[in-house]
Design a protein around this motif. Sequence first.
Motif, PDB file in Angstrom:
ATOM      1  N   ASP A  22     -96.207 -17.398  36.161  1.00 18.53           N
ATOM      2  CA  ASP A  22     -96.925 -17.590  34.896  1.00 18.53           C
ATOM      3  C   ASP A  22     -96.694 -16.373  34.014  1.00 18.53           C
ATOM      4  O   ASP A  22     -96.878 -15.236  34.449  1.00 18.53           O
ATOM      5  N   ILE A  23     -96.274 -16.595  32.805  1.00 18.72           N
ATOM      6  CA  ILE A  23     -96.055 -15.489  31.863  1.00 18.72           C
ATOM      7  C   ILE A  23     -96.869 -15.730  30.597  1.00 18.72           C
ATOM      8  O   ILE A  23     -97.047 -16.867  30.156  1.00 18.72           O
ATOM      9  N   LYS A  24     -97.365 -14.649  30.030  1.00 15.96           N
ATOM     10  CA  LYS A  24     -98.144 -14.712  28.799  1.00 15.96           C
ATOM     11  C   LYS A  24     -97.319 -14.308  27.586  1.00 15.96           C
ATOM     12  O   LYS A  24     -97.732 -14.502  26.447  1.00 15.96           O
ATOM     13  N   ALA A  25     -96.156 -13.718  27.833  1.00 17.45           N
ATOM     14  CA  ALA A  25     -95.322 -13.221  26.741  1.00 17.45           C
ATOM     15  C   ALA A  25     -94.684 -14.364  25.973  1.00 17.45           C
ATOM     16  O   ALA A  25     -94.534 -15.482  26.482  1.00 17.45           O
ATOM     17  N   LYS A  26     -94.279 -14.056  24.767  1.00 15.81           N
ATOM     18  CA  LYS A  26     -93.497 -14.997  23.977  1.00 15.81           C
ATOM     19  C   LYS A  26     -92.111 -15.118  24.614  1.00 15.81           C
ATOM     20  O   LYS A  26     -91.465 -14.126  24.911  1.00 15.81           O
ATOM     21  N   LEU A  27     -91.642 -16.347  24.832  1.00 17.10           N
ATOM     22  CA  LEU A  27     -90.343 -16.578  25.463  1.00 17.10           C
ATOM     23  C   LEU A  27     -89.316 -16.971  24.407  1.00 17.10           C
ATOM     24  O   LEU A  27     -89.529 -17.915  23.639  1.00 17.10           O
ATOM     25  N   VAL A  28     -88.215 -16.230  24.384  1.00 16.70           N
ATOM     26  CA  VAL A  28     -87.110 -16.534  23.467  1.00 16.70           C
ATOM     27  C   VAL A  28     -85.857 -16.773  24.297  1.00 16.70           C
ATOM     28  O   VAL A  28     -85.485 -15.925  25.126  1.00 16.70           O
ATOM     29  N   ARG A  29     -85.226 -17.928  24.105  1.00 13.46           N
ATOM     30  CA  ARG A  29     -83.987 -18.243  24.812  1.00 13.46           C
ATOM     31  C   ARG A  29     -82.791 -17.937  23.915  1.00 13.46           C
ATOM     32  O   ARG A  29     -82.789 -18.285  22.731  1.00 13.46           O
ATOM     33  N   SER A  30     -81.797 -17.296  24.494  1.00 13.75           N
ATOM     34  CA  SER A  30     -80.559 -17.060  23.747  1.00 13.75           C
ATOM     35  C   SER A  30     -79.759 -18.354  23.671  1.00 13.75           C
ATOM     36  O   SER A  30     -79.936 -19.265  24.488  1.00 13.75           O
ATOM     37  N   LYS A  31     -78.862 -18.438  22.715  1.00 12.60           N
ATOM     38  CA  LYS A  31     -78.043 -19.640  22.571  1.00 12.60           C
ATOM     39  C   LYS A  31     -76.912 -19.669  23.581  1.00 12.60           C
ATOM     40  O   LYS A  31     -76.470 -20.737  24.007  1.00 12.60           O
ATOM     41  N   GLN A  32     -76.436 -18.476  23.958  1.00 14.19           N
ATOM     42  CA  GLN A  32     -75.321 -18.373  24.898  1.00 14.19           C
ATOM     43  C   GLN A  32     -75.825 -17.971  26.274  1.00 14.19           C
ATOM     44  O   GLN A  32     -76.931 -17.449  26.433  1.00 14.19           O
ATOM     45  N   ALA A  33     -74.981 -18.202  27.297  1.00 12.99           N
ATOM     46  CA  ALA A  33     -75.355 -17.882  28.674  1.00 12.99           C
ATOM     47  C   ALA A  33     -75.439 -16.385  28.910  1.00 12.99           C
ATOM     48  O   ALA A  33     -76.131 -15.930  29.815  1.00 12.99           O
ATOM     49  N   VAL A  34     -74.712 -15.611  28.109  1.00  8.38           N
ATOM     50  CA  VAL A  34     -74.717 -14.154  28.238  1.00  8.38           C
ATOM     51  C   VAL A  34     -75.472 -13.565  27.055  1.00  8.38           C
ATOM     52  O   VAL A  34     -75.197 -13.913  25.895  1.00  8.38           O
ATOM     53  N   LEU A  35     -76.436 -12.683  27.329  1.00 12.82           N
ATOM     54  CA  LEU A  35     -77.223 -12.084  26.260  1.00 12.82           C
ATOM     55  C   LEU A  35     -76.364 -11.190  25.378  1.00 12.82           C
ATOM     56  O   LEU A  35     -75.526 -10.439  25.864  1.00 12.82           O
ATOM     57  N   SER A  36     -76.597 -11.269  24.080  1.00 15.87           N
ATOM     58  CA  SER A  36     -75.894 -10.442  23.098  1.00 15.87           C
ATOM     59  C   SER A  36     -76.920  -9.652  22.307  1.00 15.87           C
ATOM     60  O   SER A  36     -78.085 -10.070  22.186  1.00 15.87           O
ATOM     61  N   GLN A  37     -76.507  -8.515  21.758  1.00 19.17           N
ATOM     62  CA  GLN A  37     -77.430  -7.690  20.981  1.00 19.17           C
ATOM     63  C   GLN A  37     -78.030  -8.449  19.808  1.00 19.17           C
ATOM     64  O   GLN A  37     -79.139  -8.173  19.384  1.00 19.17           O
ATOM     65  N   SER A  38     -77.310  -9.447  19.296  1.00 18.76           N
ATOM     66  CA  SER A  38     -77.825 -10.236  18.167  1.00 18.76           C
ATOM     67  C   SER A  38     -79.001 -11.123  18.569  1.00 18.76           C
ATOM     68  O   SER A  38     -79.750 -11.597  17.704  1.00 18.76           O
ATOM     69  N   ASP A  39     -79.188 -11.353  19.870  1.00 20.14           N
ATOM     70  CA  ASP A  39     -80.305 -12.181  20.338  1.00 20.14           C
ATOM     71  C   ASP A  39     -81.634 -11.427  20.318  1.00 20.14           C
ATOM     72  O   ASP A  39     -82.696 -12.049  20.383  1.00 20.14           O
TER      73      ASP A  39
END
Length: 586
Positions: free
Chosen positions: A284-301
């Motif tokens: 269970d998480i209380k934080a805001k969840l943001v999914r990246s568009k790509q499988a690998v995280l980028s600094q723009s995410d």
Amino acid sequence: MTKVSIIIPFYNCSYIDQAIESALNQTYQDIEIIVVNDGSNKFIEKITPYLKRIRYIEKENGGTASALNLGIKNATGDYFAWLSSDDIFLKDKIERQLTFMKQKNSYISYTNYSLIDANNRIIHELAGVHFPFKIDFLKNLKKGCNINGCTVMMKMEVFSSLGLFNEELRFTQDYDFWLRAVQHYEFYYLDEQLVHYRVHSEMGTRKFDGMINKEIEVLNQRYESKLTQMIAEEKKKNIRFTFPVLTLCKGGAQRMLADISNGLIERGHDVTILMPPQGDIEYDIKAKLVRSKQAVLSQSDYPQGDIIVSNFYSTVHSAEQASRNGKGTHIRFSLCYEPVFLPDQDISFQSYNQTPNLIVISKYQRDLISLLHGINGETVPIYVNPNFKDLNIRNKNTELNISAIVRIPEGGYSWQRDQNYLLEQLKMVRKQYPLLKFNLICPPNEMENSPTLQQLRKDNEFNFYTPTNDKELCLYYSQADIFITSSIFETAVLPGLEALKCGAALVSVYAGGNTEYCHHEQTCLLSYRYENRLATDIIRLIENKDLRKKLAEQGQKEAESWTIERSVSSFENICLSILNNTSYYY
């Protein structure tokens, strides 16, 4: 060297010789001891043997504040320490506290302490009150004084800034001074008991309780407005955190990320978890969840924030790039030391050279990274989630329960190093004691995806449990009479600590990161892998009920101190320190 002045106010106290002895026996040598006789007419002869080794001042009776002030005026030290004539300093009190203050660049600090009776018997081991958050410290200071004056050490220049103790107050001069000081200085807390505080029939807090309460009421009214304002200012402090996370599936590291992020939100901070599309969430998480568009995280995410907290090596590069683009200060929260067990060691090793801001989870891990990379990280201790507690059900066992955790060995990063050794040793014990119950605990998703574990279950040599949540896992811990951990390298080992909290006796192989709670013959039986005696230790506990009971009781007591509150507090304070580039509130 830095000189410390120890001021001892004295008025008709029969314990004065013990106080002086404790001051003279300090391991730190550059001290002066000033005994101020506040008009005493009894027990003065107990001071006579020490006159050549102390500075002795006599005055008419005027109260503790006046005696302290006279001592301070005659002091030549750089630091002030107060020792009541009926209390005792532990021999390394000055040395440890002074070292701590210099490390933290602190002007004022106080410590934990123990209560002793008239015969020097300890009646309460850890009596100090620690407030992990400054807002809680202020709220409690607003109600009353929770600082033991004899645990306090201060730079002398504090008196030049604030003035001396208020001599109009006969009993609460210390409380008044802390209320003045907190408006200008941070109070740093050293959680080590370095003072023995004596509780006896002649102590002032018992004889003059009514007068003390009246003085406290006056001080509460005098400082209420200022403290209310300071508390309101603390409430406004807010940090925006971004946690890049690959997955939050079952596991100690993932649990810690989830709990720390939840704890920060409870303290009023904004937390965003940035995760790739394929990342699982099993907590269970209380934080805001943001999914990246790509499988690998980028600094723009990454969103705009104050602090970026990377963890596993594959989150470090994008976090560092985002930080360089102004999206927050990059802090690495290293929950393991990947180069030891990953095949692509060259990549994981180099990831530790990305940022000097490092948080680790054990002293062992801190020392290892310092040795290999020259980076001195700060330590956030692991903890036992409050969901784990002793259910008091093992007395219903018809035979001894011996349990351990196994993990999927095929690929991935969750495998237990030297798991085959664990199974081999358990089989040896089982051969000698076939009627006992041997249990293996495994996450259900790992069982589903592991042919090795599935075959082990089919062999019917062990009972298998696949708990789906903490409630079920707590049940299995609480059923275990003996719990085993065997991994030979871990920056911290959580299952052993959880099992201790649930009342099991622990047998463990040295893993580096488990030594802070694993103390051989005290909280567990601990062996090195080369000794090859895991089975021998298990059998020892099977056959020695008294030892098993002792380790379970002392281990459970040890585990009680490893709390999530302590961990979140430490994490928050370190982040504030890095963000502000100052020593953090302890």
